[in-house]
Each structure stands twice: as structure tokens, then as C-alpha cells.
Design a protein around this motif. Sequence first.
Motif, PDB file in Angstrom:
ATOM      1  N   GLU A  17     -24.188  29.282 -43.650  1.00 22.39           N
ATOM      2  CA  GLU A  17     -22.953  29.551 -42.912  1.00 22.39           C
ATOM      3  C   GLU A  17     -22.131  30.648 -43.584  1.00 22.39           C
ATOM      4  N   LYS A  20     -18.814  24.542 -46.604  1.00 24.19           N
ATOM      5  CA  LYS A  20     -19.766  25.324 -45.819  1.00 24.19           C
ATOM      6  C   LYS A  20     -21.063  25.508 -46.592  1.00 24.19           C
ATOM      7  N   GLU A  70     -21.107  34.348 -42.090  1.00 21.55           N
ATOM      8  CA  GLU A  70     -19.700  34.751 -42.006  1.00 21.55           C
ATOM      9  C   GLU A  70     -19.459  36.096 -42.672  1.00 21.55           C
ATOM     10  N   ARG A 123     -15.939  22.962 -43.680  1.00 19.29           N
ATOM     11  CA  ARG A 123     -16.628  22.965 -42.388  1.00 19.29           C
ATOM     12  C   ARG A 123     -15.655  22.600 -41.273  1.00 19.29           C
TER      13      ARG A 123
END
Length: 324
Positions: free
Chosen positions: A135, A131, A139, A180
Motif C-alpha cells: 500500500e 499500512k 501511494e 489503514r
Amino acid sequence: METTLLRAGFRRAIASSYNPARRRVLLLHASRRTYASPSEPSGPIQAARPINFTSDTNQFARSTTNSNKNTSQDQDYDRLLHRVRIVPASPSYFTATPRYTDDLLYLSSLYRKYQLLPRLAPGTEPRVAWKTLAEYRTETGEPVRQKGYTIMLSLLKRLNKIHTALLPVEVQRALQRYKRRIQPFFDRAKPIEIDELGRARAVGRRKACHAVVFLVEGEGECLINGRSLTEYFGRLHDRESAVWPLKATQRLDKYNVWAVAKGGGTTGQAEAITLGLAKALLAHEPDLKEALRRAGCVTRDPRRVERKKAGKLKARKMPAWVKR
């Protein structure tokens, strides 16, 4: 007692003749000495009374033993909660990035725990797309810095090098969390198949050009947009570029080529045909991949023409008056 009073009176009289600052100091000492507490205790020292908590805890204990009184249990539990201090579940709660800190500590503990397990040879570990920092920030909802996230990625890469057959379950779960959703390394190009007529169809692109190439075994004919190679391309360099995969592998007289090219200029179309022809040739003879790679026919050239900018003569050239 009289001697003490006389002494205090003399001191006050002397202090009245001094400056005000020293006068206050002397009066303070005199008052301390005059009204000092006795050095010996007047009576036995008694401890403070014990804190008398309410009977909520006793009522709570009694109510928990009796399962029939659910209402009283709820009331006593609510009273007890008012006096209970809430302790954070994580010691990183008071930091700026508690979730990131917990994740980093957990990965560090996993690495210390399994760092002696056998590892894969360099270059043979599974390729993983982790990631991105954006991202991970989305999160966790925390302002994680690039340096901190780089440290986390280094731990993930070390854990990823553990031998696949001995990879623990908790390490697999930890690695899966930071991968991912779409792994580009698992994507494989659809293989080019040869149809019932013995034709291999491939597509090549270069800049703004697009070419569809059909390759079949034959005597060496080449048609581009319904015209021969010499008619369509006036420059010798473009002709050689179009059929360069066949020429590099010495197969000019073994295959027939049909191509439909669109967009761009002649040079871009010739190089687009080069890429499409190389792909179609690999469908017939996959063993030629190394030879075509050395000839520079397999990969696409991503370069594009840099366009002119406003205020400049060309893409980067400045006017003469600016240099002066």
C-alpha cells in the motif's frame, strides 16, 4: 641575440643524432627556452570586464512598482524565468526514493522532538493496523524496500506509545496518515441477544460444517436435525463433543438444545455444534467465558484436512518406488 640562435642551432644538431623519442623532448625544451614569454609584465594587469546582464531585471523591478502595466509585468516575468535555475523543494529530490526519505526524516524529527513525553505502559497503547508495504509503495510510487519500511514502522510504533492525553496534534496527523482505512481492532462482534421466548441463537463452524444452535433453559433435552443426540451421533466421542460446553460447566440438566447441522462429516458437525453452543451459553451467562476458554470451546479450530496431491499416495506420502 646571436648567441641564443647559435645555442639553439647546436642543440638541434645534437638532437638529430639521438633517437626520435629523445629528439622530440629536446626540441620541445629548446622551443620553450627560445620562445619563452618575458618574466616581467609588459604593462599593468587589467581585470576582466564586468558581466553586463540584460536590462530584464531593471525592467522587471520597474514593472512591479507600476501596478497598471500588467502586460509588461507578465512579459518581464517570463524573461526572468528563462534565466532562473529551478531548485528542488526537497533535498531528497535526487535520491531514488525522495518521498520515502522525506517521510522518514519527518518521523525522526518528531520522535526526537517528543521523545521525553510520558509514555503508556507496555501493552496498553492503542492497537493500530498500519499500512502494508504494498500500500505504501502504491501511494508513493517508489521502490521502497522492506528493511526501510520496517524502520519507519518502528518510529510509528514509538510515537504511538506517547500518552494519549499529551499526544501533540502534529503527531496525531502523522500517525493518521499511515493507518489503514479500515481498522480491524475496532470491529466488535454483534452481541447475541435473548429473544422474548428466552432463546439464544448462535452459529458455529468447523471445516466444511455449519451449525445453528438454539439454547433455552430447560431439563437437558438435546435435538439435532430433529433427532436425539444418541440417534444422530453413533460415536461416543461425537456426543461428548456436541454438549461439551454444558458438561464442562456442569449445566447439562439446566438447558435445552436444538441444533441444525449441515455439511461435512459427523465429527465436524459435532465440533461446529460445540462452538455454537458455547456462544449461546455466553449469552445466558457471560461470566462463564473463562471456564469455556479453558475448556477450549470459545475459539474456532482453523485446521482443515490436507488433500491428496497428484503423484502421491496421500497428502504427503510418496510411493515406495520413489524412496528406492
